[in-house]
Design an enzyme around this catalytic site. Sequence first.
Site, PDB file in Angstrom:
ATOM      1  N   ASP A  18       0.785  -1.248   0.000  1.00 18.45           N
ATOM      2  CA  ASP A  18       0.000   0.000   0.000  1.00 18.45           C
ATOM      3  C   ASP A  18       0.815   1.296   0.000  1.00 18.45           C
ATOM      4  O   ASP A  18       0.537   2.219   0.782  1.00 18.45           O
ATOM      5  CB  ASP A  18      -0.948   0.014   1.206  1.00 18.45           C
ATOM      6  CG  ASP A  18      -1.972  -1.104   1.172  1.00 18.45           C
ATOM      7  OD1 ASP A  18      -1.995  -1.866   0.188  1.00 18.45           O
ATOM      8  OD2 ASP A  18      -2.756  -1.220   2.133  1.00 18.45           O
ATOM      9  N   LYS A 116      -7.010  -4.824  -2.892  1.00 19.60           N
ATOM     10  CA  LYS A 116      -7.761  -5.347  -1.752  1.00 19.60           C
ATOM     11  C   LYS A 116      -8.713  -4.291  -1.225  1.00 19.60           C
ATOM     12  O   LYS A 116      -8.588  -3.114  -1.550  1.00 19.60           O
ATOM     13  CB  LYS A 116      -6.808  -5.820  -0.650  1.00 19.60           C
ATOM     14  CG  LYS A 116      -5.887  -4.731  -0.113  1.00 19.60           C
ATOM     15  CD  LYS A 116      -4.850  -5.315   0.824  1.00 19.60           C
ATOM     16  CE  LYS A 116      -3.922  -4.264   1.369  1.00 19.60           C
ATOM     17  NZ  LYS A 116      -4.583  -3.253   2.212  1.00 19.60           N
ATOM     18  N   CYS A 161      -2.049  -2.969   7.808  1.00 20.29           N
ATOM     19  CA  CYS A 161      -2.006  -3.812   6.613  1.00 20.29           C
ATOM     20  C   CYS A 161      -0.742  -4.654   6.525  1.00 20.29           C
ATOM     21  O   CYS A 161      -0.789  -5.808   6.091  1.00 20.29           O
ATOM     22  CB  CYS A 161      -2.194  -2.958   5.361  1.00 20.29           C
ATOM     23  SG  CYS A 161      -3.841  -2.200   5.307  1.00 20.29           S
TER      24      CYS A 161
END
Length: 215
Positions: A18, A116, A161
């Site tokens: 990310d 995601k 995450c």
Amino acid sequence: MLTLHNLADRRCALLVIDMQYDFMPGGALAVKEGDALVPLINRLGRRFTRVILTQDWHPAGHISFAPSHPGHEPFQRITLPYGPQTLWPVHCVQGSQGAQLHADLDLPHAQLIARKGCNPDIDSYSAFMEADRSTPTGLTGYLREHGIDTLYVVGLALDFCVAWSAQDACKAGFTTYVVEDACRAIDLDGSLAGAWQAMLGLGVQRVQSQDLLGG
């Protein structure tokens, strides 16, 4: 004793979590010094034959967004049908500038971008499993089909995450390292300490970039 691998071995992969503008300073859900990771991740990436990126990719009105729950504020915790959920500012909306990967991320040999959080009704911190803890993303199958058994995890945010992805990787049977200085954390109400306790308890190994790069 820590046993590191030949990073160029095709059984090893760098998993970059990310690295998107909404998680950078000035973004909707900024992680302090998140942008400072980009040069280091680029250096690490050059050591790996296999690189995989993840990208938070929410539809508008996602269930994890605070405005989807009138009367609630960002960072409050509520219970949803699949369990506890921290509510977040609107971030990484599909197709938005904030959802784009940082332009200075220089990993042209990355083989996969795994998106995601696409399900409007379930959050997904982990690159492997959605937050209902029963819906797989498909990444486990991809890694196994490509003969990958060892992962080095970097990126944002360490206590959410990155941590969830590392734990799920370990549970799925992958040898898993988190490169601590190639991550940054939000550290919400002690979340960083809790994340490390959970990761180390499952067998995730904590390393530094110098362990991989030397010097």
